[in-house]
Write an enzyme that holds these catalytic residues in place. Sequence first.
Site, PDB file in Angstrom:
ATOM      1  N   CYS A 126      18.998  29.339  42.245  1.00  0.00           N
ATOM      2  CA  CYS A 126      20.244  28.989  41.578  1.00  0.00           C
ATOM      3  C   CYS A 126      21.233  28.640  42.683  1.00  0.00           C
ATOM      4  CB  CYS A 126      20.726  30.190  40.755  1.00  0.00           C
ATOM      5  SG  CYS A 126      22.291  29.904  39.952  1.00  0.00           S
ATOM      6  N   CYS A 140      34.034  33.193  32.676  1.00  0.00           N
ATOM      7  CA  CYS A 140      33.235  32.989  33.890  1.00  0.00           C
ATOM      8  C   CYS A 140      33.914  33.570  35.128  1.00  0.00           C
ATOM      9  CB  CYS A 140      33.005  31.496  34.075  1.00  0.00           C
ATOM     10  SG  CYS A 140      32.213  31.085  35.638  1.00  0.00           S
ATOM     11  N   GLY A 180      30.625  26.709  40.854  1.00  0.00           N
ATOM     12  CA  GLY A 180      31.131  25.339  40.878  1.00  0.00           C
ATOM     13  C   GLY A 180      30.660  24.446  39.757  1.00  0.00           C
ATOM     14  N   SER A 210      23.565  21.682  35.741  1.00  0.00           N
ATOM     15  CA  SER A 210      24.331  22.199  34.601  1.00  0.00           C
ATOM     16  C   SER A 210      25.797  21.796  34.746  1.00  0.00           C
ATOM     17  CB  SER A 210      24.200  23.726  34.563  1.00  0.00           C
ATOM     18  OG  SER A 210      25.039  24.266  33.568  1.00  0.00           O
ATOM     19  N   SER A 233      27.002  22.628  29.172  1.00  0.00           N
ATOM     20  CA  SER A 233      27.556  23.890  28.677  1.00  0.00           C
ATOM     21  C   SER A 233      28.438  23.614  27.471  1.00  0.00           C
ATOM     22  CB  SER A 233      28.367  24.555  29.794  1.00  0.00           C
ATOM     23  OG  SER A 233      27.507  24.963  30.817  1.00  0.00           O
ATOM     24  N   LEU A 234      27.903  23.853  26.316  1.00  0.00           N
ATOM     25  CA  LEU A 234      28.620  23.551  25.074  1.00  0.00           C
ATOM     26  C   LEU A 234      29.449  24.759  24.613  1.00  0.00           C
ATOM     27  CD1 LEU A 234      28.493  20.859  23.634  1.00  0.00           C
ATOM     28  CD2 LEU A 234      26.755  21.813  22.114  1.00  0.00           C
ATOM     29  N   HIS A 235      28.759  25.872  24.385  1.00  0.00           N
ATOM     30  CA  HIS A 235      29.378  27.177  24.104  1.00  0.00           C
ATOM     31  C   HIS A 235      30.163  27.292  22.801  1.00  0.00           C
ATOM     32  CE1 HIS A 235      27.984  27.778  28.050  1.00  0.00           C
ATOM     33  NE2 HIS A 235      29.068  27.489  28.713  1.00  0.00           N
ATOM     34  N   ASN A 309      27.219  37.634  29.834  1.00  0.00           N
ATOM     35  CA  ASN A 309      27.121  38.660  30.880  1.00  0.00           C
ATOM     36  C   ASN A 309      28.537  39.123  31.201  1.00  0.00           C
ATOM     37  OD1 ASN A 309      24.282  38.296  31.205  1.00  0.00           O
ATOM     38  ND2 ASN A 309      24.731  36.411  32.318  1.00  0.00           N
ATOM     39  N   CYS A 352      24.130  34.554  35.490  1.00  0.00           N
ATOM     40  CA  CYS A 352      25.004  33.428  35.150  1.00  0.00           C
ATOM     41  C   CYS A 352      26.424  33.899  34.951  1.00  0.00           C
ATOM     42  CB  CYS A 352      24.577  32.807  33.823  1.00  0.00           C
ATOM     43  SG  CYS A 352      23.130  31.826  33.945  1.00  0.00           S
TER      44      CYS A 352
HETATM   45  N1  SAH Z   1      29.761  24.751  36.136  1.00  0.00           N
HETATM   46  C1  SAH Z   1      28.537  24.511  35.533  1.00  0.00           C
HETATM   47  C2  SAH Z   1      27.393  25.248  36.208  1.00  0.00           C
HETATM   48  C3  SAH Z   1      27.613  26.651  36.671  1.00  0.00           C
HETATM   49  S1  SAH Z   1      27.766  27.893  35.459  1.00  0.00           S
HETATM   50  C4  SAH Z   1      28.594  24.833  34.052  1.00  0.00           C
HETATM   51  O1  SAH Z   1      29.562  25.436  33.624  1.00  0.00           O
HETATM   52  O2  SAH Z   1      27.685  24.434  33.338  1.00  0.00           O
HETATM   53  C5  SAH Z   1      26.087  28.062  34.822  1.00  0.00           C
HETATM   54  C6  SAH Z   1      26.043  28.546  33.384  1.00  0.00           C
HETATM   55  O3  SAH Z   1      26.480  29.919  33.290  1.00  0.00           O
HETATM   56  C7  SAH Z   1      26.947  27.754  32.450  1.00  0.00           C
HETATM   57  O4  SAH Z   1      26.300  27.447  31.243  1.00  0.00           O
HETATM   58  C8  SAH Z   1      28.056  28.744  32.220  1.00  0.00           C
HETATM   59  O5  SAH Z   1      28.786  28.478  31.056  1.00  0.00           O
HETATM   60  C9  SAH Z   1      27.315  30.040  32.164  1.00  0.00           C
HETATM   61  N2  SAH Z   1      28.188  31.219  32.279  1.00  0.00           N
HETATM   62  C10 SAH Z   1      29.377  31.313  32.900  1.00  0.00           C
HETATM   63  N3  SAH Z   1      29.894  32.565  32.759  1.00  0.00           N
HETATM   64  C11 SAH Z   1      29.002  33.259  32.027  1.00  0.00           C
HETATM   65  C12 SAH Z   1      28.953  34.621  31.576  1.00  0.00           C
HETATM   66  N4  SAH Z   1      29.904  35.494  31.865  1.00  0.00           N
HETATM   67  N5  SAH Z   1      27.870  34.993  30.854  1.00  0.00           N
HETATM   68  C13 SAH Z   1      26.864  34.118  30.592  1.00  0.00           C
HETATM   69  N6  SAH Z   1      26.849  32.846  31.010  1.00  0.00           N
HETATM   70  C14 SAH Z   1      27.906  32.413  31.718  1.00  0.00           C
HETATM   71 FE1  SF4 Z   2      33.213  26.462  36.528  1.00  0.00          FE
HETATM   72 FE2  SF4 Z   2      30.940  26.481  35.104  1.00  0.00          FE
HETATM   73 FE3  SF4 Z   2      32.326  28.760  35.530  1.00  0.00          FE
HETATM   74 FE4  SF4 Z   2      33.307  26.894  33.894  1.00  0.00          FE
HETATM   75  S1  SF4 Z   2      31.422  28.081  33.619  1.00  0.00           S
HETATM   76  S2  SF4 Z   2      34.465  27.997  35.495  1.00  0.00           S
HETATM   77  S3  SF4 Z   2      32.657  25.035  34.911  1.00  0.00           S
HETATM   78  S4  SF4 Z   2      31.311  27.524  37.088  1.00  0.00           S
END
Ligand code: SAH
Ligand code: SF4
Length: 365
Positions: A126, A140, A180, A210, A233-235, A309, A352
């Site tokens: 990763c 995040c 990032g 991603s 990342s849709l969420h 997480n 993640c």
């Molecule tokens: N910035 C990019 C890639 C890094 S984050 C993105 O956002 O896609 C990688 C993945 O981890 C993304 O899908 C992000 O939404 C997810 N992620 C971030 N914080 C998280 C958390 N606390 N629990 C689970 N997944 C999380």
């Molecule tokens: Fe950046 Fe991805 Fe975290 Fe959103 S989820 S703050 S885009 S690392």
Amino acid sequence: MVETVEKTADVSAVEPIHLSERPTEAPLLGRSLESLTEWVMQQGQPAYRGKQLHQWIYGKGIRSLDEVTVFSKQWRSQLKDFPIGRSQLHYRSVSPDGTIKYLLKLIDGHIIEAVGIPSDKRLTVCVSSQIGCPMGCDFCATGKGGFARNLEVHEIVDQVLTVQEDFQRRVSNIVFMGMGEPLLNTENVVAAVRSLNQDIGIGQRMITVSTVGIPGYIRRLAEQRLQITLAVSLHASNQTQRVQLIPSAEKYPLKDLLDECRDYVKITGRRVTFEYVVLADLNDQREHALELASELRGFQSHVNLIPYNPITEVDYQRPTRQRVEEFTQQLKEKGITVSVRYSRGLDKDAACGQLRASKAVSSVS
Ligand code: SAH
Ligand code: SF4
């Protein structure tokens, strides 16, 4: 600690990218065989030295040109300070499930994270693409820590070599899911993908980028015609909820994001993965599953559910396994292909969204 420069990105202000040749003074790591051959010839050496150099950089993992014993002593000592571009291992921590988290110190003192995730058949890395992240997603840890700068090509490739050397095993898969937002650093990420593929030998299909989505950039990535997997990342199943979780989504309507994803599929012939962080009692209800299924109807895609997480700054809740299973079932009933990612390395803040590179440690363990 990441030095905060700015908190959230104004994605409309992002400069257009120009995919260009790397500057000649760039470190050697991340350069192709052709570029290394050109470089040795500029130094007045025969072309075959380029191939040797390529083997020593990617195969033997040299950290200084002085180590290349097939080169003449005189030339080595002349070159010994020329940067290869390897980072320094600052901290390493092993999780009981075998996941290893690395803190790497860059030449300017910044610390980034990479994670090695082994399984029987695979070794996945990763990787981070930026120091911190300016997107500020609410759930995040990286997003909460601010942003310093984009990573250079060699700083991305180095993460993979570091994990490969430590595990003494070939890396099979790469996910750009560390610190990032990769598409804010598209030029270097694309160059790193090419190097990982051509110089280290990792199949493009084994590489996943991603992104949370930056207007116009998914199409630009598609135009690179790489065979990588795009994960988006849709969420959330609607624009209102998505904006609550992802502030940058305000300037990027869900409809436009999905249109760009459809173009990605058309241009590359690759299906898209949609990531969906499952937050208990927030986006995990039956109505959300139905809405998501309706948005994705007829779309060549795959949904990857990530149970949240926990991070300390916010009080979102991790859903129970049963709730995640129900949500999965509700999507499946509507014909959506879905899988669940139970993150590994949770106890080491290596899962993640838990990457923040702020461990107050000063030595390699
Ligand atoms: N910035 C990019 C890639 C890094 S984050 C993105 O956002 O896609 C990688 C993945 O981890 C993304 O899908 C992000 O939404 C997810 N992620 C971030 N914080 C998280 C958390 N606390 N629990 C689970 N997944 C999380
Ligand atoms: Fe950046 Fe991805 Fe975290 Fe959103 S989820 S703050 S885009 S690392």
